[in-house]
Design an enzyme around this catalytic site. Structure first.
Site, PDB file in Angstrom:
ATOM      1  N   SER A 103      18.439  12.442 -13.993  1.00  0.00           N
ATOM      2  CA  SER A 103      18.678  13.556 -13.073  1.00  0.00           C
ATOM      3  C   SER A 103      20.139  13.978 -13.125  1.00  0.00           C
ATOM      4  CB  SER A 103      18.335  13.147 -11.636  1.00  0.00           C
ATOM      5  OG  SER A 103      17.003  12.724 -11.548  1.00  0.00           O
ATOM      6  N   GLN A 131      22.372   8.663 -13.558  1.00  0.00           N
ATOM      7  CA  GLN A 131      21.858   7.308 -13.737  1.00  0.00           C
ATOM      8  C   GLN A 131      21.072   7.203 -15.029  1.00  0.00           C
ATOM      9  OE1 GLN A 131      18.324   6.078 -11.588  1.00  0.00           O
ATOM     10  NE2 GLN A 131      19.457   4.374 -10.739  1.00  0.00           N
ATOM     11  N   GLY A 132      21.596   6.481 -15.992  1.00  0.00           N
ATOM     12  CA  GLY A 132      20.920   6.315 -17.283  1.00  0.00           C
ATOM     13  C   GLY A 132      20.248   4.962 -17.363  1.00  0.00           C
ATOM     14  N   SER A 179      16.248   4.642 -17.136  1.00  0.00           N
ATOM     15  CA  SER A 179      14.946   4.765 -17.799  1.00  0.00           C
ATOM     16  C   SER A 179      15.092   5.205 -19.252  1.00  0.00           C
ATOM     17  CB  SER A 179      14.080   5.790 -17.070  1.00  0.00           C
ATOM     18  OG  SER A 179      13.955   5.468 -15.718  1.00  0.00           O
ATOM     19  N   GLU A 222      19.137   2.157  -3.009  1.00  0.00           N
ATOM     20  CA  GLU A 222      18.354   3.380  -3.057  1.00  0.00           C
ATOM     21  C   GLU A 222      17.133   3.302  -2.151  1.00  0.00           C
ATOM     22  OE1 GLU A 222      16.889   4.437  -6.903  1.00  0.00           O
ATOM     23  OE2 GLU A 222      16.374   6.439  -6.246  1.00  0.00           O
TER      24      GLU A 222
HETATM   25  C1  LIG Z   1      12.004  13.411 -10.413  1.00  0.00           C
HETATM   26  C2  LIG Z   1      12.383  12.162 -11.143  1.00  0.00           C
HETATM   27  C3  LIG Z   1      13.715  11.829 -11.268  1.00  0.00           C
HETATM   28  C4  LIG Z   1      14.093  10.683 -11.958  1.00  0.00           C
HETATM   29  N1  LIG Z   1      15.436  10.420 -12.099  1.00  0.00           N
HETATM   30  C5  LIG Z   1      15.815   9.353 -12.835  1.00  0.00           C
HETATM   31  C6  LIG Z   1      17.198   9.125 -13.102  1.00  0.00           C
HETATM   32  O1  LIG Z   1      18.072   9.869 -12.650  1.00  0.00           O
HETATM   33  N2  LIG Z   1      17.542   8.073 -13.849  1.00  0.00           N
HETATM   34  C7  LIG Z   1      16.613   7.205 -14.371  1.00  0.00           C
HETATM   35  O2  LIG Z   1      16.996   6.251 -15.014  1.00  0.00           O
HETATM   36  N3  LIG Z   1      15.280   7.404 -14.150  1.00  0.00           N
HETATM   37  C8  LIG Z   1      14.865   8.459 -13.400  1.00  0.00           C
HETATM   38  N4  LIG Z   1      13.520   8.678 -13.196  1.00  0.00           N
HETATM   39  C9  LIG Z   1      12.569   7.817 -13.867  1.00  0.00           C
HETATM   40  C10 LIG Z   1      11.699   6.949 -12.970  1.00  0.00           C
HETATM   41  O3  LIG Z   1      12.433   5.874 -12.474  1.00  0.00           O
HETATM   42  C11 LIG Z   1      10.494   6.502 -13.809  1.00  0.00           C
HETATM   43  O4  LIG Z   1       9.728   7.653 -14.071  1.00  0.00           O
HETATM   44  C12 LIG Z   1       9.636   5.475 -13.128  1.00  0.00           C
HETATM   45  O5  LIG Z   1      10.314   4.248 -12.993  1.00  0.00           O
HETATM   46  C13 LIG Z   1       8.321   5.238 -13.877  1.00  0.00           C
HETATM   47  O6  LIG Z   1       8.503   5.000 -15.232  1.00  0.00           O
HETATM   48  P1  LIG Z   1       7.686   5.836 -16.338  1.00  0.00           P
HETATM   49  O7  LIG Z   1       7.875   7.257 -16.046  1.00  0.00           O
HETATM   50  O8  LIG Z   1       8.056   5.336 -17.660  1.00  0.00           O
HETATM   51  O9  LIG Z   1       6.174   5.504 -16.044  1.00  0.00           O
HETATM   52  P2  LIG Z   1       5.362   4.245 -16.581  1.00  0.00           P
HETATM   53  O10 LIG Z   1       6.130   3.022 -16.305  1.00  0.00           O
HETATM   54  O11 LIG Z   1       4.902   4.499 -17.954  1.00  0.00           O
HETATM   55  O12 LIG Z   1       4.111   4.283 -15.604  1.00  0.00           O
HETATM   56  C14 LIG Z   1       2.949   5.099 -15.826  1.00  0.00           C
HETATM   57  C15 LIG Z   1       1.881   4.673 -14.850  1.00  0.00           C
HETATM   58  O13 LIG Z   1       1.543   3.305 -15.088  1.00  0.00           O
HETATM   59  C16 LIG Z   1       1.717   2.551 -13.918  1.00  0.00           C
HETATM   60  N5  LIG Z   1       2.204   1.197 -14.263  1.00  0.00           N
HETATM   61  C17 LIG Z   1       3.207   0.873 -15.115  1.00  0.00           C
HETATM   62  N6  LIG Z   1       3.398  -0.443 -15.126  1.00  0.00           N
HETATM   63  C18 LIG Z   1       2.514  -0.959 -14.257  1.00  0.00           C
HETATM   64  C19 LIG Z   1       2.205  -2.266 -13.811  1.00  0.00           C
HETATM   65  N7  LIG Z   1       2.897  -3.324 -14.221  1.00  0.00           N
HETATM   66  N8  LIG Z   1       1.239  -2.406 -12.904  1.00  0.00           N
HETATM   67  C20 LIG Z   1       0.539  -1.334 -12.445  1.00  0.00           C
HETATM   68  N9  LIG Z   1       0.766  -0.106 -12.827  1.00  0.00           N
HETATM   69  C21 LIG Z   1       1.744   0.090 -13.722  1.00  0.00           C
HETATM   70  C22 LIG Z   1       2.729   3.302 -13.106  1.00  0.00           C
HETATM   71  O14 LIG Z   1       2.640   2.977 -11.728  1.00  0.00           O
HETATM   72  C23 LIG Z   1       2.364   4.732 -13.408  1.00  0.00           C
HETATM   73  O15 LIG Z   1       1.314   5.118 -12.571  1.00  0.00           O
HETATM   74  C24 LIG Z   1      13.117   9.834 -12.514  1.00  0.00           C
HETATM   75  C25 LIG Z   1      11.768  10.152 -12.368  1.00  0.00           C
HETATM   76  C26 LIG Z   1      11.392  11.314 -11.702  1.00  0.00           C
HETATM   77  C27 LIG Z   1       9.938  11.633 -11.582  1.00  0.00           C
END
Ligand SMILES: Cc1cc2nc3c(=O)[nH]c(=O)nc-3n(C[C@H](O)[C@H](O)[C@H](O)COP(=O)(O)OP(=O)(O)OC[C@H]3O[C@@H](n4cnc5c(N)ncnc54)[C@H](O)[C@@H]3O)c2cc1C
Lengths: 378, 299
Positions: free
Chosen positions: A156, A121-122, A124, A239
């Site tokens: 992932s 899944q691409g 993020s 999901e």
């Molecule tokens: C093990 C794992 C597997 C994953 N696999 C995939 C995958 O296969 N494909 C894919 O596309 N993605 C994948 N992801 C990505 C995942 O969907 C993102 O990490 C997640 O959506 C959060 O985005 P970010 O990491 O950019 O954090 P950010 O969005 O930067 O968030 C950082 C912090 O800020 C908070 N925050 C952000 N915006 C707000 C808001 N509006 N209000 C309040 N708080 C806020 C968040 O809650 C968090 O605590 C994976 C992540 C993990 C950990």
């Protein structure tokens, strides 16, 4: 309110149990957690076995109730979970089934069901996580192709995937939700570079994916151009629905093991620990009931696409899972610092549950705005 | 599996809700607060006539002949309306104490944990209340006495208490959300602020998790399921009322707002049947029984 199986469900359950008792002993040994090609082969092999026995499409065709029984029984029997098949079976597959053309369904669905192709899944990107709609990976139309450049992160299983469900920006001038398109990208296309990322558990289960002028045929677009956000919502609601059924069953088993362990080590006389375990028993019983509730709601709503109830579940479950493994550490004492002990790696991986698939903060926004009707905006 | 209320069960719930909306609205609630320790006997008889107390009594004995799930839905509504009085004791006495089923006799009971609610107002007391000592009850709508703890907890009483807590938790969530929509600060509804929004979301998550546990326990009547329902419902009600209070700001600290009534009643119920520790211990033992987790999964 009825929690018992209908006669058809009971028959399905009995047949499945009988089949599992025969099929599981024939499974090859589990590959080591770091052997990704080995894990791919193992997970696909299991899917192939399911296919041959007629269970391959249980995630798509069966009613939510039957899917629940399937996930419950396979987990109890100790059968493998979807593993590397996750995105194909639970994201991309259902999306293509719902939104794809007949040709697209014929091209992509059978290999997923037969355990031949792995999807990733691409979605993020480095600058688009919670704010997924801010994604910037560009796709420019050139004849019968899109030419895609940008980068994805946290993908992932990218290293072992054949296909990527990719979100790209096709109209940079449109409002951010309206310029996104959903593409199926072959991972072996020229210009795709995968760089594994090491997780805090030390494994390489996700990766960065760099895209440099990658040509993706227009025929690989699912849904209309610039309609990718709506297509994506179909996928995400899947999901957050029944995805954790097997895990709840597994957590309940772990809890029982923790109690046995605590008693063996003489920790059972500690009332604080004992009651903490009792509370977790309540918690996971309730989560199991909440799953049954959500599934019953989904059945009643036909269609079978899980609703926002999934967000309620995910919020509570991700917290409970972390509490479970923190309690495991309490039971283990110093051994909780030894990576070779059971539950220690699970404790590490439980940390991702409040982040992946929409952080808990984002889930709370969803619950507050879509269920409780509180005003949008922060 | 069809784990949702049937049409009949919904109709019953709506019926109780409508009765209480008519006979015990907010004005009646506040009037009851102003006249502490007085029970509305006419309302009690009306509840009796509607079958609230005779709900689980077999039809052959003049009852309604329904089961625990229906009783749970009715008690949830009572908890939502904060209906005062020894509802549980009278309900449990139906069929045993003449007039209880009809709402003619008000019954108080000595709880396994040693608390007696509404002792002075009852016509009949089940259990031995000798030497009961009055408390200056924190809840203006529940007069309390204590006796030395005796006897074990009745699982049905624990479950129906959990149902009342669920109703109160639901009310707390509704009140918090209403206030968050209506009250404006910094030029917008406070519900637009994420900190408030997330309090409300957590309120709902606790309510819905407790609901699943309480309804399931009503279906299985399994002691471990009932213990789980109790823990979840206590948490949903007490923490829910606390969060609701926070969302209300200074208004939440007043006598005039209803929030404190929710919290105080929830506190009283957490002490029934000896408190939640019993339930935690039961659930801990259940983990070692080997069949524990798996058995009820199979239902
Ligand atoms: C093990 C794992 C597997 C994953 N696999 C995939 C995958 O296969 N494909 C894919 O596309 N993605 C994948 N992801 C990505 C995942 O969907 C993102 O990490 C997640 O959506 C959060 O985005 P970010 O990491 O950019 O954090 P950010 O969005 O930067 O968030 C950082 C912090 O800020 C908070 N925050 C952000 N915006 C707000 C808001 N509006 N209000 C309040 N708080 C806020 C968040 O809650 C968090 O605590 C994976 C992540 C993990 C950990």
């Amino acid at each position: 309110m009825d929690l018992s199986d209908s006669p058809e469900d009971a028959e399905f359950r009995a047949r499945l149990r009988e089949w599992l008792a025969k099929a599981l002993p024939a499974l090859p040994p589990k590959p080591s957690p770091d052997d990704w090609p080995g894990r791919r082969a193992y997970d696909l092999g299991w899917q192939r076995t399911l296919y041959e026995a007629g269970y391959a499409d249980v995630h798509w065709e069966a009613s939510p109730g039957v899917r629940l029984i399937f996930l419950e029984e396979t987990e109890k029997a100790g059968a493998p979970y979807v593993g590397a098949g996750f995105v194909g079976l639970l994201h991309a597959g259902p999306t293509i089934a719902a939104e794809g053309t007949a040709e697209q369904r014929a091209r992509w669905l059978p290999p997923v069901l037969r355990g031949e192709e792995v999807w990733c899944q691409g979605f993020s990107e480095p600058d688009a996580g919670s704010d997924l709609a801010a994604l910037r990976t560009r796709a420019r139309r050139d004849g019968d192709d899109y030419v895609v450049s940008g980068s994805k992160i946290w993908t992932s299983h990218a290293e072992v995937a054949d296909w990527c469900e990719l979100l790209v920006r096709t109209d940079p001038r449109a409002p951010k939700h309206r310029g996104i398109t959903w593409l199926a990208m072959p991972m072996d296309a020229p210009g795709v570079t995968v760089r594994p990322l090491r997780t805090l558990a030390g494994s390489a289960e996700f990766a960065e994916v760099f895209l440099d002028e990658v040509r993706v045929p227009v025929a690989n677009r699912v849904g209309a151009e610039n309609d990718g956000w709506r297509v994506t919502m179909v996928t995400l609601s899947f999901e957050r629905g029944t995805a954790f059924v097997g895990e709840v069953v597994a957590c309940r088993r772990v809890l029982g093991e923790l109690a046995v362990r605590a008693r063996r080590d003489g920790r059972w006389d500690d009332p604080v620990l004992r009651r903490r375990l009792g509370r977790l028993n309540a918690e996971f019983r309730a989560l199991w009931r909440l799953t049954q509730w959500n599934v019953s709601e989904a059945e009643a709503a036909r269609g079978g696409v899980p609703g926002v109830g999934g967000s309620v579940f995910k919020l509570r479950y991700s917290q409970a899972r972390q509490e479970l493994y923190d309690t495991a550490a309490e039971v283990l004492g110093d051994a909780a610092l030894d990576l070779d002990r059971p539950w220690v790696r699970d404790r590490l991986s439980s940390l991702s549950y409040t982040i992946a698939a929409g952080t808990s903060q984002i889930q709370r926004d969803i619950v507050a705005e879509r269920i409780l009707g509180l005003p949008k905006g922060r | 599996m069809r784990f949702r209320p049937t049409d009949d069960q919904r109709a019953l719930r709506d019926g109780v809700r409508a009765l209480l909306a008519r006979r015990f609205d907010r004005e009646a609630l506040r009037a009851a607060v102003d006249r502490p320790g007085r029970l509305d006997r006419a309302l009690w008889r009306e509840l009796g006539a509607a079958g609230f107390f005779a709900l689980r009594l077999p039809e052959a004995d003049g009852g309604v002949g329904l089961g625990l799930p229906e009783a749970v839905l009715a008690f949830e509504e009572a908890g939502r309306a904060l209906l005062p009085g020894p509802l549980l004791a009278t309900h449990l006495a139906a069929g045993r104490v003449p007039g209880a089923a009809e709402g003619e006799t008000v019954v108080a009971a000595v709880d396994g944990g040693g608390l007696v609610e509404w002792l002075a107002q009852a016509d009949v007391v089940s259990g031995d209340a000798d030497g009961a000592v009055p408390l200056n009850s924190v809840d203006p709508l529940t007069p309390l006495h204590t006796v030395p703890a005796r006897g074990a907890a009745d699982p049905t009483a624990v479950l129906l208490t959990a149902a009342e807590q669920l109703g109160t938790a639901t009310r707390a969530c509704e009140l918090a959300v209403q206030h968050a929509r209506a009250r404006e600060q910094f030029g917008r509804p406070i519900g637009a602020f994420q900190a408030v929004k997330h309090l409300c979301a957590d309120l709902l998550v606790r309510v819905e998790t407790a609901r699943a546990a309480v309804y399931a326990a009503a279906v299985t009547a399994d002691p471990a399921d009932i213990a789980a329902a109790r823990l979840l419902a206590d948490e949903a009600a007490v923490r829910g009322a606390r969060d609701c209070l926070q969302v209300h700001g200074g208004m939440g600290f007043t006598w005039e707002a209803d929030v404190h009534l929710l919290l105080k009643r929830a506190w009283v119920r957490t002490r029934r049947a000896g408190g939640g520790t019993e339930s935690e211990e039961l659930l801990a033992r259940d983990l070692l029984s080997g069949t524990g987790g798996q058995r009820s999964c199979l239902r």
